[in-house]
Design a protein around this motif. Sequence first.
Motif, PDB file in Angstrom:
ATOM      1  N   ASN A  17      60.398 -60.150  91.993  1.00  0.00           N
ATOM      2  CA  ASN A  17      59.391 -59.328  91.317  1.00  0.00           C
ATOM      3  C   ASN A  17      58.193 -60.165  90.888  1.00  0.00           C
ATOM      4  O   ASN A  17      57.689 -60.036  89.770  1.00  0.00           O
TER       5      ASN A  17
ATOM      6  N   THR B   6      54.287 -61.339  91.570  1.00  0.00           N
ATOM      7  CA  THR B   6      53.020 -60.992  92.204  1.00  0.00           C
ATOM      8  C   THR B   6      51.930 -61.830  91.560  1.00  0.00           C
ATOM      9  O   THR B   6      51.885 -61.966  90.334  1.00  0.00           O
TER      10      THR B   6
ATOM     11  N   ARG C  87      58.694 -63.197  98.429  1.00  0.00           N
ATOM     12  CA  ARG C  87      58.490 -61.763  98.655  1.00  0.00           C
ATOM     13  C   ARG C  87      59.685 -60.934  98.199  1.00  0.00           C
ATOM     14  O   ARG C  87      59.585 -59.713  98.087  1.00  0.00           O
TER      15      ARG C  87
ATOM     16  N   TRP D 243      50.098 -68.110  92.139  1.00  0.00           N
ATOM     17  CA  TRP D 243      51.370 -68.366  92.804  1.00  0.00           C
ATOM     18  C   TRP D 243      51.932 -69.733  92.414  1.00  0.00           C
ATOM     19  O   TRP D 243      53.147 -69.893  92.265  1.00  0.00           O
TER      20      TRP D 243
END
Length: 637
Positions: A140, A142, A137, A201
């Motif tokens: 940068n 996502t 988190r 992820w």
Amino acid sequence: MSLDLYLDLGWLPRPPSDLNKIIKSVRDAGPATAEALRGLAQFGLNELQLNKVARALSDARDGGVDLKPLIPLKVALLSNTTTEFLSPAMMATGLRYGFATDLVLAPYGQVVQELLDPQSMTYAADPDVIVISLDHRGLNLTAVPGDVDAAAAGLAASLDQIETLKAAIEQNSRAVAMFQTVARPAEPDLGSLDLGVPGTWRQLTHDFNRALADMLTGTPHLLLDTAGLADTVGLATWHDPGLWHMARVPFSNRVLPLYADHIMRVIAAWRGKSRRCLVLDLDNTLWHGVIGDDGLDGIRLAEGDPVGEAHRDVQDRALQFRSQGVVLAVSSKNDDAVARTAFRDHAEMVLKEDHIAVFQANWRDKATNIQAISDDLALGLESLAFLDDNPAERGLIREALPRVGVPELPEDPALYVRTLVASGLFEATTFSDEDRRRAEDYQSNSKRVALQASVTDIGEYLRSLDMEFAVLPFDAPGRARIAQLINKSNQFNLTTRRYSEADVAAMEDDSGLLTLQIRLRDRFADNGMISVVICRTDGATWEIDTWLMSCRVLGRRVERAILQVLKDAAQAAGITTLRGRYIPTDRNGMVAQHYAQLGFGLVETREDGTTLWSVEVADLPDQEVIGTISRQTAPSA
């Protein structure tokens, strides 16, 4: 059992039932307080117990208690998550590795602000290590499944972020930085398809972690593989959504002791505290059975035998350690000839006699044998680890030789290797060709010892080695090894001052310094770099800032050869005086009289035991150098 091994720090002994009473008694330990605190940390402590030990350390520090021989260590901790709970765990865990740790906590979420501001509280604290604890988190990154461009942009931005922080630390601090890999969320994006789709992820964290490791390779900074740790215990165990939403805690309370241990073991490895020698028991450790009773054919090692294969795994791992530079030794209550028979004649043995640097098989107690191994290898006890299936023997060594690393072993031999590796006793922060050769170097040294035993005159013995010294100033090819020696040498080290690889690089072009790296080759082996010397110019005087030497070349009059190099270089540079300082630690007592033995005169003795020595260059006689000295590049100052 396997998960509990990690979560309970199962390689450490279980805490005693009266631990709270013992913790309270530390307050009255007086001069023994430091050792008492360190003793508390040798147990597998949970979060609550770590907090209590940390409080005892803080009380001792606040009360002005002398914490020697614990090494002062200041660590700054920065994170995008809550860190207050981590501070006491790191303080208590640091005791396990011989540190009196002082934690500096940056404000929550202020990583970038703290590190880009040269006047920040982090830099003002002048830490030894700056730990940047960023989870997924805080980068940068996502998840953008299937969007190649967005994934690449996020990855590049995250790596730029790390590079910016690293550059800021290098500009504003003497500290080494510790960056961590990123554990991916436990919840997949596309299920089993995650690995094959860019922007998930799983792909993002994998790519970031690999690039981070590459970025730090060859730098003085440290890598903490948090992602690997989370994978080991399981992502569902690692992440606790409730804790995150409630307090911004990035992982479950259960893994806190493990995480703190991994931070501190990496720092310990950076400071030269990894073990260099694995001492192995034989019966029921390297094989199943008692060779003296069961005979060569009665011990179990064969493929297809689950118990035998478990013990073969121990041998395989020992051999792998050896290929990484770990020296292997044997300590066994056994008849020597019978014990060696297994190595020589058993077809299923993976380890052979030639793999063992020192073989102690006799009927003496193992503490005596391990001390003998330490002496034979010229390695301090803190460099040794001992693997033995017998809890009584493990307890004996912990009691008699508390500096030896002794992993607790489960009853099931199938878990011996996992437990040994989980202990982190052989943690590494660098890995070089010289590291790989270390085991061979000690093997060669055992041949030198055998030769010395057959020669009655020490001079004759030394001349028979055909020693060749190569002397160079600090340079880029030697930089990593120089920094490694500076940070790992503890016994033959006059001042134990520590310098990072960046510090060493700066010294290469400093005209106010004389820098020496000394390498040694003999007829048995190339010993590689065995000594480092740094002298600082003060008018017509050289102050010897650092003089250290590998203990494996002790007794070979190497220091006399180095003194001759210093004398010659001083005369060439117009230096008239050499001045040296001995700063005592709990591990360098062997060099307390180093300068006296070389003809320096005592100038000053301080209350802490530090001594200052001096000699006029003109008064130094030429040294009897056994061997040849090659100055490959003339040192200058």
